[in-house]
Design an enzyme around this catalytic site. Structure first.
Site, short mmCIF file in Angstrom:
data_model
loop_
_atom_site.label_atom_id
_atom_site.label_comp_id
_atom_site.label_asym_id
_atom_site.label_seq_id
_atom_site.Cartn_x
_atom_site.Cartn_y
_atom_site.Cartn_z
N ARG A 163 0.83 -1.22 0.00
CA ARG A 163 0.00 0.00 0.00
C ARG A 163 0.87 1.27 0.00
NH1 ARG A 163 -3.08 -3.72 -0.46
NH2 ARG A 163 -5.24 -3.84 0.27
N SER A 237 -10.62 -0.58 3.29
CA SER A 237 -9.85 -0.68 4.53
C SER A 237 -9.40 0.70 4.95
CB SER A 237 -8.60 -1.53 4.32
OG SER A 237 -8.93 -2.82 3.90
N GLU A 332 -4.62 3.81 6.16
CA GLU A 332 -4.35 3.61 4.74
C GLU A 332 -4.91 4.80 3.96
OE1 GLU A 332 -6.37 1.19 1.34
OE2 GLU A 332 -5.58 -0.24 2.79
N1 EPU Z 1 -10.67 -10.44 10.46
C1 EPU Z 1 -11.33 -10.45 11.66
N2 EPU Z 1 -12.31 -9.52 11.86
C2 EPU Z 1 -12.66 -8.61 10.93
C3 EPU Z 1 -11.98 -8.60 9.70
C4 EPU Z 1 -10.98 -9.52 9.49
O1 EPU Z 1 -11.05 -11.26 12.53
O2 EPU Z 1 -13.58 -7.84 11.19
C5 EPU Z 1 -9.64 -11.45 10.21
C6 EPU Z 1 -10.13 -12.49 9.19
O3 EPU Z 1 -10.83 -13.52 9.80
C7 EPU Z 1 -8.82 -12.99 8.61
C8 EPU Z 1 -7.95 -11.76 8.63
O4 EPU Z 1 -8.51 -10.87 9.58
O5 EPU Z 1 -8.24 -13.96 9.46
C9 EPU Z 1 -7.81 -11.10 7.26
O6 EPU Z 1 -9.09 -10.67 6.80
P1 EPU Z 1 -9.47 -10.48 5.24
O7 EPU Z 1 -9.04 -11.66 4.44
O8 EPU Z 1 -10.87 -10.02 5.19
O9 EPU Z 1 -8.52 -9.33 4.73
P2 EPU Z 1 -7.91 -8.03 5.42
O10 EPU Z 1 -6.50 -8.32 5.79
O11 EPU Z 1 -8.81 -7.53 6.49
C10 EPU Z 1 -6.90 -7.08 3.20
C11 EPU Z 1 -6.90 -5.81 2.44
C12 EPU Z 1 -8.19 -5.64 1.67
C13 EPU Z 1 -8.32 -6.81 0.72
C14 EPU Z 1 -8.30 -8.10 1.53
C15 EPU Z 1 -8.31 -9.32 0.66
C16 EPU Z 1 -5.47 -4.27 3.67
C17 EPU Z 1 -5.42 -3.08 4.56
N3 EPU Z 1 -6.70 -4.69 3.34
O12 EPU Z 1 -7.93 -7.00 4.19
O13 EPU Z 1 -8.05 -4.45 0.89
O14 EPU Z 1 -9.53 -6.72 -0.01
O15 EPU Z 1 -7.09 -8.17 2.32
O16 EPU Z 1 -7.06 -9.47 0.03
O17 EPU Z 1 -4.44 -4.80 3.29
C18 EPU Z 1 -8.50 -2.11 0.88
O18 EPU Z 1 -7.29 -1.94 0.86
O19 EPU Z 1 -9.31 -1.14 0.86
C19 EPU Z 1 -9.02 -3.48 0.95
C20 EPU Z 1 -10.33 -3.71 1.10
#
Ligand code: EPU
Length: 336
Positions: A163, A237, A332
């Protein structure tokens, strides 16, 4: 034509009602150069607006908003294995993804439905479901705001990180990205390694997916947990996933055995959504704002929030994650 006193509400995905003193819409490099060179506008602060999907407006813009509306998608070159696809910075990112899928140009299907315009994609090296823009990036063109001259940037010039890019750091506020060229494959090599995609494809009963099917799986996952900005203002995010020394992760894991962690070189990337949820914020409504019920990492505007209100909520969340885990979250979203 320069417009005066324009509400920016339709132009930011949070739906925040800040005012721009002046606004110029530009649909070509030449139009942009003319605005930059206009002597009557020289003293105005400049604010470059793309799709408005990564900005938190906490005040009015007492200057000139330049709205980048440079469009057009074309194949500018091809090799036996790849197409070079050039897109104007004002093209809606998801429309570029759909265009590429329809033409079987492979590589950005995992990046389906990311809000925002093409010009913003390299700014923060957008990423999702195991793919980042830098994986398919070829080059971009950008105009130097001080001189009006056009520059080309290669991938290494952009200095991409998680990012991150040179445009958020060393060259912040200096260039307007006008087009982005991607190197997309003629021989699709789909990336379904991100767990949620595999599960979704299984649910769709698809074993050897096409890029269109991978895109559909990503769309289904995103729609199931990320709010549509047209219905509920948000900017995806709000925070980055924090990267901490692996020793810190091990220490946290001994106290919280379920904490997610992903290797990031020598360090470990934590899931900010998980940390925020553990602190009790998920689904919590605070005035006109809150943390989304299905994805804690997304802050939303329930209708009449101000940017300041959302900023204050983000401060409280950062403080409680720090107090509970000793981890400093970083936004972000760009705060203005
Ligand atoms: N999780 C929780 N609670 C929540 C959300 C997530 O426990 O409310 C846990 C999930 O269970 C999982 C982990 O966190 O174990 C990761 O969650 P998820 O796969 O939903 O992805 P993320 O890390 O929360 C990132 C990106 C997203 C992207 C997704 C999928 C960043 C800041 N965000 O989210 O990007 O869509 O991975 O690759 O890196 C964005 O940048 O705007 C965005 C949406």
């Amino acid at each position: 034509m320069i417009e005066q006193n324009v509400s920016l509400r339709p132009y930011n995905t949070f739906g925040l009602d800040a005012q721009a003193k002046l606004m110029a819409r530009v649909n070509s490099i030449q139009a942009l150069q003319e605005v930059l060179a206009d002597s009557r506008l020289k003293s105005e602060e400049r604010f470059i607006l793309g799709g408005g999907s990564n900005i938190l407006l906490t005040r009015n813009v007492d200057g000139l908003v330049i709205k980048n509306e440079i469009d057009g998608i074309e194949v500018i070159d091809e090799t036996p294995s790849h197409f070079l696809v050039k897109s104007g910075a004002g093209v809606v990112w998801h429309e570029l993804v759909m265009h590429c899928i329809a033409n079987n140009y492979a590589g950005i299907e995992n990046l389906s439905l990311i809000p925002g315009n093409v010009g913003a994609a390299p700014m923060q090296n957008i990423g999702a479901y195991g793919v980042e823009l830098k994986d398919v990036f070829h080059s971009l063109k950008a105009v130097d705001m001080a001189s009006g001259s056009v520059h080309s940037f290669s991938s290494s010039d952009c200095d991409f990180g998680y990012r991150e890019s040179v445009f958020k750091r060393k060259l912040k506020g200096q260039f307007v990205i006008t087009s982005v060229t991607l190197k997309l494959s003629k021989n699709p090599n789909v990336n379904t390694s991100y767990g949620a995609i595999e599960q979704e494809l299984e649910a769709m009963r698809i074993s050897s997916p096409t890029i269109k099917e991978v895109s559909q799986a990503v769309i289904n996952i995103r729609q199931s947990k990320l709010p549509d900005p047209k219905e509920l203002g948000n900017s995806g995010s709000f925070f980055k996933n924090p990267v901490v020394p692996t020793s810190k992760y091990e220490e946290l894991k001994s106290q919280h055995p379920n904490i997610p962690g992903y290797p990031a070189g020598e360090n470990t990337k934590l899931a900010a959504g998980w940390l925020i949820e553990q602190c009790g914020w998920k689904g919590k409504v605070v005035g006109n704002t809150g943390s989304h019920a299905k994805q804690a990492l997304v802050l939303v505007n329930y209708g009449n929030a101000t940017g300041v209100e959302i900023f204050e909520l983000s401060e409280q969340i950062m403080q409680s994650v720090y107090d509970t885990f000793g981890v400093q979250l970083e936004r972000e979203v760009n705060v203005y």
